[in-house]
Write an enzyme that holds these catalytic residues in place. Sequence first.
Site, short mmCIF file in Angstrom:
data_model
loop_
_atom_site.label_atom_id
_atom_site.label_comp_id
_atom_site.label_asym_id
_atom_site.label_seq_id
_atom_site.Cartn_x
_atom_site.Cartn_y
_atom_site.Cartn_z
N ASP A 42 49.06 41.52 39.88
CA ASP A 42 47.71 40.96 39.90
C ASP A 42 47.46 40.30 41.26
OD1 ASP A 42 45.40 39.34 39.54
OD2 ASP A 42 45.82 39.13 37.41
N ASP A 75 37.24 47.34 37.41
CA ASP A 75 36.97 47.57 35.99
C ASP A 75 35.73 46.79 35.57
OD1 ASP A 75 37.01 47.79 33.19
OD2 ASP A 75 39.19 47.86 33.14
N THR A 77 35.88 57.45 45.94
CA THR A 77 37.05 57.33 45.08
C THR A 77 36.82 58.05 43.76
OG1 THR A 77 36.32 55.30 43.98
CG2 THR A 77 37.47 55.06 46.08
N LYS A 78 37.88 58.19 43.00
CA LYS A 78 37.82 58.84 41.70
C LYS A 78 36.77 58.19 40.80
CE LYS A 78 40.63 59.34 37.50
NZ LYS A 78 41.98 59.10 36.91
N GLU A 91 43.15 45.75 50.29
CA GLU A 91 42.40 46.45 49.26
C GLU A 91 42.95 46.05 47.91
OE1 GLU A 91 40.96 50.78 47.52
OE2 GLU A 91 42.11 50.74 49.40
N GLU A 125 34.20 56.18 41.72
CA GLU A 125 32.85 56.33 42.27
C GLU A 125 32.30 57.72 41.91
OE1 GLU A 125 32.81 53.45 46.21
OE2 GLU A 125 33.59 55.47 46.38
N LYS A 143 31.66 46.09 27.69
CA LYS A 143 31.27 45.44 26.44
C LYS A 143 31.03 43.94 26.68
CE LYS A 143 33.74 48.71 23.46
NZ LYS A 143 34.79 48.88 22.42
#
Length: 217
Positions: free
Chosen positions: A103, A125, A191-192, A51, A194, A129
């Site tokens: 990463d 993320d 999830t938070k 994940e 979602e 923009k």
Amino acid sequence: MRLKFLPSFVKRRGRITKKQEYSLQKLDKYTIKSLSEISSLSENYDYCKLEIGFGNSEYLQKEALENPSTLFIGSEVYLSGIGTLIGAIVENEMHNIRIFPEDARILLDQGDENIFDEIVILCPDPWPKDRHHKRRLLQPEFIEMLLKTLKWNGSLYISTDWEHYADEIRINLNHPSLKQRNSPRESRVSTKFENKGIKEGRKVHIFDYIKTKLQSN
């Protein structure tokens, strides 16, 4: 090596609770550093699942508890989420989770050995923009990195709650070795991020693919 990739996240320390701080002292015990380590450890399990960006680790915790014969590798850069996961590992005596606290591309770039039976990326993320779109994780180059480490018939499961990002992901997943499932699976844990997207009126888009061998002419 880190300079090789344009950052897809802004790494801030953020607020860390005392419990998370205490748990982070045990990070070395659960850290895994290379694909070769994962390959060796996975020999003791029936299934190996990665994940990327596990956040608060809601999904990872539930999956690991319900599937003790699966080795779970969680990649995350935010210390608060890592601390939360380690606390859960200790509290629930879970032995099938290892953490890559950097990463994920640093890990995936180490080779092209087919290791993972499944790779999951939940609500990365979106960098909404326009000028930041180049920082989005799910670029074609990253898809190639995922495929190099995903086993044949392995699963790639991605979600996003941003319509524009969903359109971009759909295009980037148009790869000759990826086949979309006829009936995409629903995520078993919200999830938070979602939940935040749904609360703000956004739809969660799901991409559920299988890596298939290319057909020769």
